[in-house]
Every structure is written in structure tokens, then in C-alpha cells.
Design a protein around this motif. Structure first.
Motif, PDB file in Angstrom:
ATOM      1  N   THR A 161      12.375  -3.879  30.740  1.00  6.52           N
ATOM      2  CA  THR A 161      11.403  -4.914  30.381  1.00  6.52           C
ATOM      3  C   THR A 161      11.723  -5.472  29.002  1.00  6.52           C
ATOM      4  O   THR A 161      11.765  -6.687  28.799  1.00  6.52           O
ATOM      5  N   LEU A 164      14.911  -7.527  28.914  1.00  3.23           N
ATOM      6  CA  LEU A 164      14.683  -8.868  29.454  1.00  3.23           C
ATOM      7  C   LEU A 164      13.996  -9.758  28.438  1.00  3.23           C
ATOM      8  O   LEU A 164      14.303 -10.935  28.301  1.00  3.23           O
ATOM      9  N   ARG A 165      13.053  -9.169  27.727  1.00  2.00           N
ATOM     10  CA  ARG A 165      12.287  -9.934  26.747  1.00  2.00           C
ATOM     11  C   ARG A 165      13.168 -10.345  25.561  1.00  2.00           C
ATOM     12  O   ARG A 165      13.046 -11.454  25.046  1.00  2.00           O
ATOM     13  N   PHE A 166      14.050  -9.457  25.119  1.00  6.79           N
ATOM     14  CA  PHE A 166      14.737  -9.704  23.854  1.00  6.79           C
ATOM     15  C   PHE A 166      16.146 -10.272  23.966  1.00  6.79           C
ATOM     16  O   PHE A 166      16.704 -10.685  22.963  1.00  6.79           O
ATOM     17  N   PRO A 168      17.080 -13.184  25.229  1.00  7.55           N
ATOM     18  CA  PRO A 168      17.088 -14.559  24.717  1.00  7.55           C
ATOM     19  C   PRO A 168      16.902 -14.625  23.195  1.00  7.55           C
ATOM     20  O   PRO A 168      17.546 -15.434  22.524  1.00  7.55           O
ATOM     21  N   THR A 169      16.051 -13.749  22.675  1.00  8.40           N
ATOM     22  CA  THR A 169      15.809 -13.730  21.228  1.00  8.40           C
ATOM     23  C   THR A 169      17.089 -13.383  20.482  1.00  8.40           C
ATOM     24  O   THR A 169      17.423 -14.004  19.471  1.00  8.40           O
TER      25      THR A 169
END
Lengths: 266, 292, 287
Positions: A161, A164-166, A168-169
Motif C-alpha cells: 500500500t 503504491l502511495r509513494f 509517484p512521490t
């Protein structure tokens, strides 16, 4: 630049396929992929294509989106097809210099190419119709029976999770750092292999530091929001196996049965 | 769920800090670095307190001690009457005094807005239908309901920060500690976030706002200035900003209105001491002009 | 060093569904040795514009002429552009990577191909210029420093390249009031000593009004206003219409003027507000 990369491509929708239990979708996708290896002839593939086409139609994911998933692996498919086409021995149809195109080669190439395309579309349909977060939830649930033997199901899912969240960051961060160093005269594009590897240090060191900073901040933020591992945790999207899932499961079983009978019994 | 009852010693205070000291041990350093030095502070339920002070003055450390992310070396911190060192109360303390951090990116866990807001309630073990209700309500409260299925990385800093606030609001806190929530935002993002903070306060949530922006601090009921690990000044914005020389000595910027008021007073223009908002200055100037 | 921007256009994700015109026929003139402020919302095109100034982005059309040379031309060496134009990004401390402060500041000058002694002299000079003690900090790790110090080291890393134009993207973001003032003072000092041209991107209208000779306002990829701070901030309605604020002094006097029409205009700083109000009240004769 780097920011244009999209990962875990999900096509938002509310179709039946979108709403199926992610556990069923994950297991079902695996079964579908395995069944492709049971197929022995083109009729079997015809059935598989029909089954997949039906799913795509129900899911309402535009075909252009489906085929986009093939783009990155296009070269691999092409390679497989070409190798099979010309490297299979048999009855030649065309012959030119040392290259010969055989009937068997043509058949095999079509067979392998089709299987590869179906494999990719089949698995991308899973990610296109399932939110990455549901996917990780599903994996967590599927793996949880193995917790008894020490498999950290919740932790693995949480890691996915967060990844997936980070991603792109971090890509955005990498883009920024790269530009900043280029403004200081850094050259990422020329020189031999060693020089190029060395030129990455001004990018990688700050990127690692950023990643650590994010990890530290995030850990603190998660703790402040009462995170204490998987125990006693509930989920907003409770996964329920509904009649819809049952119907889908029956369809899948029927499909596998048809494939087995068609390829191995008839 | 377990909103346990306890008998707070004084019913009107939600946070009480008694002679709290916090020390960092930095690697290689022999001596410990005292971040917070014998601080006592009491926060009234429902109030809006701004904490200002230069970097390294101990503001952030103080905030983290209230949320029990850090535990004091000596002294006590009570939230709702619960001692933050009482491990049995840890989750109640964190649920009661929520926290929003500076970096809008680094505090969102999930790649979908609504799932991120659900993270806190999920950790508290709340029933799924109730989580859904809370998530929807909190997202509406920060005007982000329309964006509920988006990915955080596609949103602006101000929007991300509002999601972080929704994530805390969904845990039904009584108090929210904001650790420089607007430092990384542009003026629009800052305005959005400040509007939400003020609204939450009107709805009864106690607010602790750590900030470097004086125009945000003047909007609080009370301003606490920290310097070198201690409380240097504490009072209403009117009281604090009346001491502009003291503020300058503490490296704080004086709000524009206060600066101008000081200058005008030196020119024999009797600007009242309580003039800290731009509107008050406008009122005074127009009225004074009509009198002379 | 002067910069002429002619008809500069840049399009993000061209030919894709989310194609956006980030810069729309921008024409600008940045005079030699001037101090320029750029204001506008996040996403108004400011960052895209400054990345064009040193060749990090290539325009779809248009030209950027620095001292008579079109830097968008294909035959221009990037190293030459970067020697002329230095770019300090937002939160520049996140780009520090070397073991010591000295090495980090030396990174840019070394990339320019300068000699070792030359580089060392420049590092020394740049660190002094940003207000850091060379002998105390040169051999320390940049990661041990405070936030404000890190940022100064990062800025020194660009100053050490001795750019004739120094572009800074929100150099005070996230700092406490003291560091904020220090960084602005530092930029002033650099401007004076290096006799270079400064381009400052900021959301702080007060800073822009106090520092700039020339202000450029961007909105939705277009340059909608430019001129001296006085000229630009006189367009109250336009600026407010796009949601940009005024410097606090201008905002105050604007509000006063709505109630008393004879109140002073053209007020940008607190000093000006003081003088003008005193004069308006007729208090100046007494002194």
C-alpha cells in the motif's frame, strides 16, 4: 519526464467486474492464466478469447486502454513470434537464403503469440478493474491463513500500500533533484559506464535521504493515527463474498471445464 | 468505541503539562540537548492556542509529547486527565489529541483519498458502516468530498493537507495539534487550511496551532511564544503583540498592523494598543481622520 | 546581463488528452543588473518559465536571448548557459549530497571545468557571501547543519558558479521569520556584490514589493502584468480578481480608501504607509 509514468494502472468504474471480491479476482486471474497453458488448439483459444472479451465488455474498460498495456511488452511478443516463426522445423512454405518459414512455425508463432497476449490482457484486466488498494487488501486476506506459519500478511500488504502511495512521490522527487543537479552542471547523459554510474551519485544520495525522511515522517504520522499493526484493525471496505461473486466463480469453473474437455478429452 | 470515562482533575482543561522536560541525545554528543525545559502549560477545552517561536525553540517537541509520540524525560503531560506515560491509555490519548504535520505528502498512507481518511478509524477498530459515515462526513467537513476517489499525488498541497485533517477528524478527536500545517503551502492553500482550522474550532474542537506566520497567530484566542525550550510569553494576541520590542528580541516578526501601529504612535497618532487586525487599523484610521 | 524572452510557448504532454499550455506566448525583458520579482499561483507557469531560462526545458516555440545569444538554439552548449544563469530550486537543501560542505559547494564550479585553486577560492567566497563561516563549516557534513544553514549552503552551491543571472524559486519557503529575513538579506548582498541580475519567484507580496525593480505577474501560462512594483500593485482589482493578494501596506490603504476617498495611494511598504498616513493626518508639521 519521470512523472509521466503511471503505475498500478487502474481504470475507475462501477461495473460488475469492478465490484467483484478482490480475493476472487486474484485467484480467478491465476486460474485463468493457468488454464491458458492447458489450451491445445486454436478452438480452445477461441473460447478463451471469447471469455476474456465478455469480461472486457462487462467491465466497460475501453479497448484502447487494454491494448495500451501491451505496448511495453510489444517487443517481447514480437520476438517470441519471430523466433517461433523461423526457428521451428517442419514443412517449409517459403524459403529465402537460410531463412525458412514453415507451416509448423507459423502455427507455433500464432499459438505462442496469442497465449502471451491473452496472458498479459488477462492479468492487466485484474489491475485495470481493481483498485490497487483492494488488490493489497485481497492479498492480505488471501495470505492471512498463512500467518500461523509466520507469514506477515498484514505487514506485506501495508508495505505494498505504502509503495503504491509513494512511488509517484519519489519519482517526482527524483525529477526535481535531477533538474536541480543539472542546473549545477551535472551531466547524466554522457561518458562511459563508470562515469555515468558516478554521475548518478548526486541524484541517488539526495533521493535516498528523501526516502528516509518520508519513511520517518510517515511512521510518525501513522503512529499518531493510532496504527499498531494488523491486530484489532477493521476495514472500511469489508470484503463480502456475494451472489455476484458466486455467479462469477461458477462462470470461471465452467470456462475451465470447457477448456479441459475441449483440449484433453475431445 | 471505548471512550473511557475518567475524572479529569479540572474539567475545563483538556491538556495539562507540568514541569515537562525533554532531552535529545544526539549521536557523538556527550551532553544531551534540552529541547523542552521545565515547561508548564494548561490548555482550556475548546480554545484556539497558537504556539510560535524560532526553529529549535521546542515547539514541535512539545506537540509530539502531547500526542505521546515522545515521552517527557521528567514532568508530566496529561490529556483529558490521562498521563501520557500510561500505556493502557495510549490509543485513547492519540485519538483524543490528533496531530497534523507539516509535510502534506509524507503523512498520507493510501493512494486513494477516502481510504486514507479511513486509516485512523480502521486502526481504532470501528465498525465498517460507521467508518464509511465518518469518512464521508470528515471529507465534507474539509470540502474534499468530491475528490474522495482521487490519488493524493494529483492534488495540490492545500488539498492534501485538508485530507490529512479529515483523517484526524474521522477519529473524532477533542483536540487537534497542527505542527506548521501551512509552512509548505502557497497562499491559497494556506487560506483554505486556516478556514478549516477556524471552523473546526467553532465546532468545539480544541486547536493547538504551531506556526511561523504571525497573521495566523493573531487569529487565535491565545498565543504562546517558546524560546530556547521555555515559554517566553503567553497571553491573548492583543497582549502579546503589544510587546513588539520583546517579540523582535525573540526573532519573531511583528504582524504588519502592529508594526504600523508602533510607528504611528511614535508620530503622536494614538493607535489603541489592541489594534492587531487589519480591519481594526482601517476602522481606527478612518475614525481618527474624521475627528481631526 | 539582460534577457529577452520572445513569444515563448511551452506545452505539457503534447498530443495527449491532458495536454496543457504551460506557457502561452510569453514576452519579457529582464534588464541587466535588475532585481525582478515573479508572482502568480502555483501552476501559473512560473516554475516552467524559470526552467526555460537555463535550458532545463526546451520551448515549443519562441526564443530566449541572453546577451545576444539565443539559448534555445540547438547549437548552444548547455554548460555555457549554466555558467550564465544559476537556478536555485525550491527547498534547495534537498539537493545536498556531498560528505562535506566544501565539496558540495564545489560541485557546480567543478562541473564548469574550473581549476582546483579557482574552485576553492570560489567556495570560500560563496560561503562567506551567504553568511557562513568557511573555517568552521567547510569540513562538516551538510546534513548536520540546521535547516536555515543547509539552505544557505545550497544557495552557496549555485552562487559559487558566479552566474550573471541568479534565479531563485521561493527561497524562503518553510523557514522561520528570522531565517526568512536572513535569506532575503543574503540575496540583497549577493545582488550588490556580484552585480548580477536577480529573478525572485515568491508568494510573499510584501517581499516582492520591497525588493524588486520590476514585477511580472503570471496567470494560467500568460504574462498578464508587468512593471515596477508601484505600477503592478496599482492594479488592485485585477490582482484580487485572480486571487493574488497585495502587499499588506497596499491592502490596508486600499481598504481605508474605500471609506475615505482622500486616503493616500501608491503605498507599498510599512515605511511608506507610516509617512503617508502621517502626512494625511497633517501630523508632519508638528515634528
Amino acid at each position: 519526464m519521470l512523472r509521466d509514468i503511471t503505475l498500478g494502472q487502474y481504470y475507475p468504474g462501477t461495473s460488475v467486474i469492478h465490484r467483484l471480491d478482490p480475493r476472487l479476482k486474484i485467484v480467478g486471474t491465476f486460474i485463468f492464466l493457468i488454464s491458458l497453458f492447458l489450451v491445445r488448439n486454436f478452438i480452445g483459444f477461441g473460447i478463451a478469447v471469447g471469455f476474456l472479451a465478455l469480461q472486457i465488455a462487462i467491465s466497460r474498460v475501453p479497448l484502447s486502454f487494454i491494448f495500451k498495456g501491451l505496448k511495453p511488452v510489444f517487443l517481447i511478443i514480437l520476438f517470441t513470434v519471430v523466433v517461433n516463426m523461423f526457428m521451428t522445423r517442419g514443412e517449409p512454405i517459403l524459403q529465402w537464403w537460410i531463412i525458412s518459414l514453415t507451416k509448423e512455425g507459423l502455427y507455433r508463432a500464432g499459438f505462442m503469440g496469442l497465449r502471451l497476449v491473452l496472458l498479459i490482457i488477462g492479468s492487466s484486466l485484474l489491475t485495470l478493474t481493481t483498485k490497487p488498494i483492494s488488490l493489497t487488501d485481497g492479498i492480505e486476506k488471501l495470505l492471512s491463513p498463512f500467518r500461523g506459519v509466520g507469514l506477515p500478511a498484514h505487514e506485506l500488504a501495508m508495505m505494498m500500500t505504502i509503495a503504491l502511495r509513494f512511488i509517484p512521490t519519489l519519482l517526482e522527487e527524483a525529477d526535481k533533484i535531477m533538474k536541480a543537479q543539472m542546473a549545477r552542471g551535472a551531466d547524466f547523459e554522457s561518458g562511459n559506464l563508470l562515469q555515468r554510474a558516478k554521475s548518478l551519485i548526486p541524484l541517488l544520495v539526495p533521493l535516498f535521504i528523501s526516502a528516509f525522511r518520508i519513511a520517518q515522517d510517515l511512521a510518525m504520522a501513522m503512529e499518531a493515527r493510532c496504527y499498531r499493526g494488523g491486530d484489532a484493525r477493521t476495514r472500511m471496505h469489508a470484503m463480502t463474498f456475494s451472489w455476484r461473486d458466486a455467479v462469477a466463480a461458477i462462470c470461471l469453473v465452467a470456462f475451465v471445464a470447457v477448456i479441459v474437455v475441449q483440449s484433453h478429452v475431445l | 468505541m471505548n471512550q473511557g470515562f475518567s475524572a479529569p482533575e479540572a474539567p475545563d482543561e483538556i491538556i495539562r503539562i507540568e514541569h515537562m522536560t525533554y532531552e535529545y541525545k544526539r549521536e557523538g554528543d556527550q551532553a544531551a540537548y534540552v529541547a523542552v525545559n521545565d515547561v508548564s502549560l494548561s490548555i482550556e477545552r475548546g480554545s484556539f492556542v497558537a504556539i510560535i517561536g524560532r526553529n529549535g525553540s521546542g515547539k514541535s517537541t512539545l506537540a509530539k509529547c502531547i500526542n505521546a509520540l515522545l515521552l517527557p524525560a521528567s514532568g508530566k503531560v496529561y490529556v483529558n486527565g490521562w498521563d501520557t506515560t500510561d500505556e493502557a491509555r495510549l490509543w485513547q490519548i492519540r485519538q483524543t489529541a490528533g496531530m497534523v504535520f507539516q509535510n502534506p505528502d509524507n503523512q498520507l498512507v493510501s493512494s486513494i483519498v477516502e481510504d486514507d481518511v479511513a486509516f485512523g478509524p480502521e486502526n481504532l477498530g470501528i465498525d465498517p458502516p460507521e467508518i464509511r459515515r465518518r469518512v464521508d462526513r470528515s471529507l465534507s467537513a474539509v470540502n474534499m468530498f468530491e475528490e474522495r476517489t482521487k490519488a493524493p499525488h494529483l492534488l495540490s498541497g492545500g488539498q492534501k493537507q485538508r485530507i490529512a485533517i479529515a483523517g484526524v477528524v474521522a477519529m473524532k478527536p477533542e483536540c487537534i495539534i497542527f505542527d506548521e500545517p501551512t509552512a509548505m503551502l502557497d497562499p491559497n492553500g494556506r487560506a483554505e487550511v486556516m478556514k478549516i482550522i477556524e471552523r473546526l474550532n467553532r465546532e468545539g474542537i480544541t486547536i493547538l496551532l504551531i506556526t511561523h506566520f504571525m497573521d495566523e497567530a493573531v487569529r487565535a484566542d491565545r498565543v504562546v511564544i517558546m524560546d530556547d525550550g521555555r515559554i517566553a510569553m503567553d497571553g491573548t494576541p492583543e497582549m502579546i503583540f503589544a510587546h513588539s520590542d520583546e517579540l523582535r528580541r525573540l526573532d519573531m516578526t511583528v504582524p504588519f498592523t502592529v508594526d504600523l501601529a508602533d510607528r504611528l504612535r511614535r508620530n503622536d497618532i494614538p493607535v489603541p494598543q489592541s489594534t492587531i487586525h487589519i480591519q481594526e487599523m482601517v476602522d481606527f484610521l478612518c475614525q481618527y481622520k474624521s475627528e481631526i | 546581463m539582460s534577457i529577452q524572452i520572445r513569444d515563448l510557448t511551452y506545452v505539457y504532454s503534447e498530443n495527449l488528452p491532458y495536454e496543457t499550455v504551460a506557457l502561452d506566448h510569453i514576452n519579457m525583458e529582464i534588464r541587466d543588473h535588475s532585481f525582478n520579482g515573479i508572482i502568480g499561483h502555483t501552476g501559473s507557469g512560473k516554475s516552467t518559465l524559470i526552467q526555460h531560462l537555463n535550458g532545463l526545458l526546451k520551448p515549443k516555440s519562441g526564443q530566449i536571448i541572453v546577451d545576444g545569444i539565443d539559448i534555445t538554439g540547438s547549437d548552444v552548449k548547455l554548460r555555457e548557459i549554466r555558467k550564465m544563469i544559476g537556478l536555485v530550486f525550491q527547498y534547495p537543501e534537498y539537493q545536498l549530497f556531498e560528505e562535506t560542505v566544501q565539496k558540495d559547494v564545489a560541485f557546480g564550479p567543478l562541473n564548469l571545468g574550473l581549476s582546483q585553486e579557482n574552485v576553492e577560492a570560489r567556495v570560500r567566497e560563496a560561503l562567506t557571501l551567504v553568511g557562513l563561516d568557511f573555517s568552521e563549516l567547510a569540513d562538516r557534513s551538510p546534513f548536520e547543519l540546521s535547516g536555515g544553514q543547509k539552505r544557505r549552503v545550497a544557495i552557496a552551491g549555485v552562487i559559487a558558479m558566479k552566474p550573471k543571472v541568479l534565479v531563485l524559486d521561493e527561497p524562503t519557503a518553510g523557514l522561520d521569520p528570522r531565517s526568512h529575513r536572513d535569506i532575503l538579506q543574503l540575496i540583497r548582498n549577493v545582488h550588490e556584490q556580484e552585480k548580477n541580475t536577480i529573478v525572485l519567484v515568491s508568494h510573499n507580496m510584501g517581499d516582492i514589493a520591497a525588493l524588486s525593480d520590476q514585477v511580472f505577474v503570471m496567470e494560467k501560462g500568460k504574462l498578464i502584468l508587468s512593471g515596477t512594483p508601484r505600477e503592478v500593485f496599482a492594479n488592485t482589482a485585477l490582482l484580487k480578481g485572480i486571487g493574488l493578494g497585495l502587499p499588506p501596506a497596499a491592502e490596508l490603504m486600499e481598504q481605508v480608501r474605500q471609506r475615505c476617498a482622500d486616503a493616500p495611494r501608491d503605498v507599498l511598504t510599512v515605511e511608506e504607509a507610516e509617512q503617508q498616513i502621517v502626512r494625511w493626518f497633517g501630523k508632519d508639521k508638528k515634528c
